[in-house]
Design an enzyme around this catalytic site. Structure first.
Site, short mmCIF file in Angstrom:
data_model
loop_
_atom_site.label_atom_id
_atom_site.label_comp_id
_atom_site.label_asym_id
_atom_site.label_seq_id
_atom_site.Cartn_x
_atom_site.Cartn_y
_atom_site.Cartn_z
N LEU A 137 -2.44 -1.59 -2.27
CA LEU A 137 -2.78 -1.71 -0.86
C LEU A 137 -1.81 -2.72 -0.26
O LEU A 137 -1.41 -3.67 -0.93
CB LEU A 137 -4.21 -2.21 -0.67
CG LEU A 137 -5.36 -1.30 -1.13
CD1 LEU A 137 -6.69 -2.01 -0.92
CD2 LEU A 137 -5.36 0.02 -0.38
N ASP A 138 -1.44 -2.52 0.99
CA ASP A 138 -0.59 -3.50 1.65
C ASP A 138 -1.29 -4.85 1.71
O ASP A 138 -2.53 -4.93 1.68
CB ASP A 138 -0.27 -3.06 3.08
CG ASP A 138 0.53 -1.78 3.13
OD1 ASP A 138 1.24 -1.49 2.15
OD2 ASP A 138 0.45 -1.06 4.15
N LYS A 139 -0.50 -5.90 1.85
CA LYS A 139 -1.06 -7.26 1.91
C LYS A 139 -2.15 -7.37 2.96
O LYS A 139 -3.21 -7.94 2.71
CB LYS A 139 0.06 -8.25 2.21
CG LYS A 139 -0.41 -9.70 2.36
CD LYS A 139 0.75 -10.62 2.67
CE LYS A 139 0.27 -12.05 2.88
NZ LYS A 139 1.39 -12.98 3.20
N ARG A 237 0.26 4.21 8.11
CA ARG A 237 0.96 3.45 9.15
C ARG A 237 2.13 4.26 9.71
O ARG A 237 2.34 4.30 10.93
CB ARG A 237 1.45 2.13 8.57
CG ARG A 237 0.32 1.23 8.09
CD ARG A 237 0.82 0.11 7.20
NE ARG A 237 1.69 -0.80 7.93
CZ ARG A 237 2.39 -1.78 7.33
NH1 ARG A 237 2.31 -1.93 6.02
NH2 ARG A 237 3.15 -2.58 8.06
#
Length: 303
Positions: A137-139, A237
Site C-alpha cells: 500500500l502507498d505510504k 490514483r
C-alpha cells in the site's frame, strides 16, 4: 557504481533483455535486474528499453550497476492493528503515513520494522529488506494488507494476486462530480515517459482494470468505491486521474490542491482471499478511518 558494456552475439539473439543481464550477473536476482532496466540504468544502442525487449545481434548493451548499500533493518516496537493471525499469515490494518518497507532514504518507522519486532517468522521471498511483504500500500494509503509468515504461503498468495482472484475494494474521495453510477476503467499503466518517478496510462503499459461505484455525490467532489481487478503501481490514483477525477490530496497525480486534507483520500477497505493452507475463504473489512469520516462530514455540510 560499475559500468559494463557488451555486444550481443548470435547465440544471445532472441533472449529477453532481463534474462540476458541475469545470466551475465548471476550474483543478482532477476527482480533486481528488472529494477535496473525500469529505472533507466540500462540502455540498448543508447536507448532505454523494456525488460522484455528481445536481443538482436550486435546490440550494444550498457548498464550501470549501482553500488550495493548494506542497510541493517532493525526491529522496532511500533504498535500494529492486527485483525487476524495464525501460523501462516497475518492481516493488518495499516495506518496512514507508514511506509510498507524501508527505502534508501528511510530505514526506520516502516511496517517491516514493526513486523520484525512482532513476528518471529516471516517469509523472505522478496528479500531480507521486505520480509513478509506480499503486496503493498502507498505510504499515505491506510487499510488492509496481508503478511506471509512462510515462503510457501507467500508464493501461494502471489499466485492468487497474479490470477486476479483476490478481491480488493478501496474507497476514495475525488475531485469533480462523477456522472456514471458504475464504470470500468480498462487502461494500461506504465512508467510516465515524461517523469520516471510517476506512473501513467500509456499504450505501452501493462493491462490494468479498475471497477468503480459512486457512493455519494457532493457539489464538487464524489465519494467512490473502487475494486482492483489488477494491481499495478498507483493503479487507482492513475486511473482516477485518467478519468479527470484525481483523488483529493494526492500529491503526485492531482494538480488541484485541497485545504480539506493533507494527504490522499484513499484507503483499502475490503479484502477477500483463500487461505493458502486451510483453503477457507477469508473476508475482512475495516471502517472508514477518521480522516475520511471528517472529510465526508465537511463535504456534506457545505453541499
Amino acid at each position: 557504481m560499475t559500468k559494463k558494456t557488451i555486444l550481443a552475439n548470435e547465440k544471445e539473439v532472441g533472449l529477453r533483455l532481463d534474462k540476458l543481464l541475469t545470466l551475465k550477473n548471476p550474483d543478482y536476482s532477476r527482480q533486481q535486474v528488472q529494477s535496473w532496466i525500469k529505472d533507466g540504468h540500462v540502455t540498448v544502442n543508447n536507448n532505454t528499453q523494456k525488460t522484455n525487449y528481445k536481443i538482436r545481434e550486435s546490440d550494444e548493451i550498457v548498464w550501470i550497476i549501482p553500488e550495493k548499500v548494506e542497510r541493517k533493518i532493525e526491529p522496532e516496537n511500533i504498535p500494529l492493528t492486527i485483525l487476524y493471525e495464525d501460523d501462516w499469515l497475518v492481516v493488518i490494518n495499516k495506518e496512514r503515513g507508514m511506509l510498507v518497507h524501508p527505502t534508501i532514504q528511510q530505514t526506520s518507522g516502516t511496517l517491516v520494522n514493526a513486523l520484525m519486532y512482532h513476528f518471529q517468522s516471516l517469509s523472505n521471498v522478496n528479500g531480507e529488506e521486505r520480509p513478509g511483504i506480499v503486496h503493498r500500500l502507498d505510504k499515505d494509503t491506510s487499510g488492509l494488507i496481508i503478511i506471509a509468515k512462510t515462503n510457501e504461503v507467500h508464493i501461494d498468495l502471489q499466485k492468487q494476486f497474479a490470477s486476479h482472484t483476490v478481491y480488493r475494494k478501496y474507497e476514495a474521495v475525488v475531485f469533480g462530480v462523477v456522472n456514471h453510477d458504475h464504470g470500468i476503467i480498462d487502461a494500461p499503466i506504465g512508467r510516465d515517459p515524461h517523469n520516471r518517478l510517476r506512473m501513467a496510462v500509456t499504450s505501452s503499459g501493462k493491462y490494468a482494470e479498475t471497477h468503480f461505484d459512486v457512493i455519494e455525490r457532493f457539489n464538487q467532489h464524489t465519494h467512490v468505491a473502487c475494486e482492483l481487478i489488477t494491481g499495478r503501481t498507483h493503479q487507482i490514483r492513475v486511473h482516477m486521474k485518467y478519468m479527470k477525477h484525481p483523488i483529493v490530496g494526492d500529491p503526485v497525480y492531482s494538480r488541484k490542491k485541497s485545504k480539506l486534507l493533507t494527504s490522499q483520500a484513499l484507503f483499502a477497505k475490503e479484502l477477500k482471499f483463500n487461505h493458502p493452507v486451510t483453503k477457507e475463504e477469508l473476508h475482512f473489512e475495516v471502517e472508514q478511518p477518521s480522516y475520511i469520516v471528517s472529510l465526508l462530514n465537511h463535504l456534506r455540510k457545505i453541499a
